[in-house]
Design an enzyme around this catalytic site. Structure first.
Site, PDB file in Angstrom:
ATOM      1  N   ASP A   1     -32.196  49.066  36.815  1.00 44.61           N
ATOM      2  CA  ASP A   1     -32.709  49.244  35.322  1.00 44.61           C
ATOM      3  C   ASP A   1     -33.408  50.539  35.277  1.00 44.61           C
ATOM      4  OD1 ASP A   1     -31.290  46.857  35.028  1.00 44.61           O
ATOM      5  OD2 ASP A   1     -33.299  45.639  34.873  1.00 44.61           O
TER       6      ASP A   1
ATOM      7  N   GLY B   1     -32.704  40.899  28.433  1.00 39.68           N
ATOM      8  CA  GLY B   1     -31.846  41.559  29.275  1.00 39.68           C
ATOM      9  C   GLY B   1     -31.546  42.772  28.995  1.00 39.68           C
TER      10      GLY B   1
ATOM     11  N   GLY C   1     -37.351  40.505  26.507  1.00 37.89           N
ATOM     12  CA  GLY C   1     -36.803  39.017  27.205  1.00 37.89           C
ATOM     13  C   GLY C   1     -35.186  38.816  26.886  1.00 37.89           C
TER      14      GLY C   1
ATOM     15  N   SER D   1     -36.456  45.892  28.714  1.00 38.92           N
ATOM     16  CA  SER D   1     -37.625  46.198  28.189  1.00 38.92           C
ATOM     17  C   SER D   1     -38.639  46.639  29.111  1.00 38.92           C
ATOM     18  CB  SER D   1     -38.072  45.059  27.081  1.00 38.92           C
ATOM     19  OG  SER D   1     -38.049  43.864  27.524  1.00 38.92           O
ATOM     20  N   SER D   2     -38.775  45.824  30.022  1.00 44.17           N
ATOM     21  CA  SER D   2     -39.588  46.206  31.292  1.00 44.17           C
ATOM     22  C   SER D   2     -39.471  47.388  31.876  1.00 44.17           C
ATOM     23  CB  SER D   2     -39.428  45.186  32.269  1.00 44.17           C
ATOM     24  OG  SER D   2     -39.382  43.664  31.901  1.00 44.17           O
TER      25      SER D   2
HETATM   26  C1  GLA Z   1     -31.756  42.560  36.465  1.00 46.46           C
HETATM   27  C2  GLA Z   1     -32.277  43.290  37.503  1.00 46.46           C
HETATM   28  C3  GLA Z   1     -31.139  44.456  37.989  1.00 46.46           C
HETATM   29  C4  GLA Z   1     -29.912  43.694  38.319  1.00 46.46           C
HETATM   30  C5  GLA Z   1     -29.560  42.995  37.482  1.00 46.46           C
HETATM   31  C6  GLA Z   1     -28.027  42.329  37.680  1.00 46.46           C
HETATM   32  O1  GLA Z   1     -31.299  43.294  35.259  1.00 46.46           O
HETATM   33  O2  GLA Z   1     -33.383  43.864  36.936  1.00 46.46           O
HETATM   34  O3  GLA Z   1     -31.885  44.956  39.336  1.00 46.46           O
HETATM   35  O4  GLA Z   1     -30.064  43.000  39.888  1.00 46.46           O
HETATM   36  O5  GLA Z   1     -30.283  41.760  36.959  1.00 46.46           O
HETATM   37  O6  GLA Z   1     -27.151  43.278  37.802  1.00 46.46           O
END
Ligand code: GLA
Length: 390
Positions: free
Chosen positions: A183, A135, A133, A138-139
């Protein structure tokens, strides 16, 4: 005051996964698979606009210890949870039948099977240093590590460049979170001492040298610990504004507005908020390209102003920052960072600051002091030289 956490010995989290497996299942795993957390150096909310991103892997990782089990049954233990998640063929026959953290695992099984791959039943044990959580993906790290385990256990032929889409599908369609491709690409395709320059339209990648340690630099990652305020709905609404703007402009995606054509595009849009959203995406894509050029030339320190400009654009035009995040950026800059910006989807999460390695402790102290002055809960820190990797 606590300084930034240095990564422990690389074996720590792997040893926890192994020990967890042995403890839960009474025998050692067949193997273990890992994926790192990521920070995005620059290029925010550009991925779902078919644009450019530049993430790098952090020295934090998720490890899955696993072994096959008979039948179409999956049992998953995580060190973060007291009870296991168990599911079978019914739960992975259609999206949404497993919820909570187990959905990321079931989603990967579902996505593999939906793409026609044979996935063996398996027992898994998960350990992770990637904070949940915050950012730092982790997912995606969980999806990627589980995917790697199941692919190997099942002898599935799925090259690395095809894995991000599959993991993204698990998250979008099974878990129901409408994220882009950044990600999953980062945690699967990043290499040590490099940032991943990804063209989200073509999915072509270039590994750009980003050897912080060699330059005497570090990235200080500040976990703002700000509660995610309506993050899901706000993310989806930013995405919808971008899609709508592209449609109004008659384009496939905002990627198709070049920086030189920004004024012309803005003149065609009549809503001020939409104009600001478009300006963020178009200028952010250009900042990624400019950052890549500087890194190719070995000028790491010179990317600082681009990072800080990216932050201003997220704060003023895309409106995805929160006071804790802005405070961390301002304090890091006041402490002499070359540049600082929020990283990730926004509304909380982390800030990254590019600092001389020997100034990292001083910068974290300045951020902690600024937080205390605002009565914010103390932030957490991670330090990266982008040199370590699973
Ligand atoms: C999250 C989303 C990504 C991207 C970012 C913003 O991490 O999982 O796909 O959109 O926000 O850049």
């Amino acid at each position: 005051m606590t300084g930034p956490a240095r990564p422990g010995p690389a074996g720590d989290v792997a040893a926890r996964a192994d020990a967890g497996f042995l403890h839960r299942y009474g025998e050692p795993p067949a193997g273990r698979w890992a994926a790192p957390g990521r920070a995005n150096l620059i290029g925010e909310h550009t991925d779902y606009n078919d644009g450019f991103v530049l993430p790098f892997a952090l020295p934090l990782r998720t490890v899955v210890a696993a072994a096959p089990q008979d039948g179409l049954r999956w049992t998953v233990w995580s060190e973060l949870s007291d009870s296991p998640v168990e599911f079978g063929a019914d739960e992975v026959a259609a999206p949404g039948r497993v919820s909570g953290w187990g959905a990321y695992v079931a989603g990967v099984v579902w996505a593999l099977r939906d793409a026609g791959h044979d996935v063996p039943g398996a027992r898994l044990a998960i350990a992770s240093d990637v904070p949940v959580g915050s950012g730092l993906s982790s997912s995606a790290a969980l999806e990627a590590a589980v995917l790697a385990a199941l692919v190997d256990l099942g002898g599935v032929d799925l090259p690395a460049e095809r894995r991000p889409r599959l993991a993204q599908r698990a998250e979008n369609a099974y878990v129901g979170v409408p994220t882009g491709i950044m990600d999953q690409s980062a945690v699967i395709r990043c290499r040590p001492s490099h940032a991943l320059f990804l063209d989200c339209r073509t999915e072509s990648v270039e590994h750009i040298p980003f050897d912080l340690a060699a330059a005497g630099l570090a990235v200080l990652v500040v976990d703002s610990r700000a509660p995610h305020r309506h993050a899901g709905g706000e993310y989806a609404s930013r995405r919808a504004s971008c899609d709508q703007a592209a449609k109004l402009l008659g384009l496939a995606a905002l990627r198709d507005v070049p920086a030189a054509g920004l004024d012309e595009a803005l003149a065609l849009l009549h809503d001020d908020e939409t104009r600001r959203r478009v300006r963020h995406v178009v200028t952010e894509n250009q900042r990624v390209l400019d950052t890549v050029e500087l890194l190719r030339a070995g000028r790491i320190r010179d990317i600082g102003p681009l990072l800080t400009a990216s932050h201003a654009s997220m704060r003023d035009d895309f409106e995805i920052t929160v006071p804790e995040i802005d405070t961390a950026v301002e304090a890091a800059l006041a402490a002499g960072a070359y540049g600082a910006r929020m990283t990730g989807g926004g509304f909380g999460g982390c800030v990254l600051a590019l600092v001389d390695a020997d100034r990292a402790d001083a910068a974290s102290a300045t951020v902690t002091t600024a937080y205390a002055a605002h009565n914010f809960p103390a932030p957490n820190f991670h330090l990266s030289t982008a040199n370590t990797h699973p």
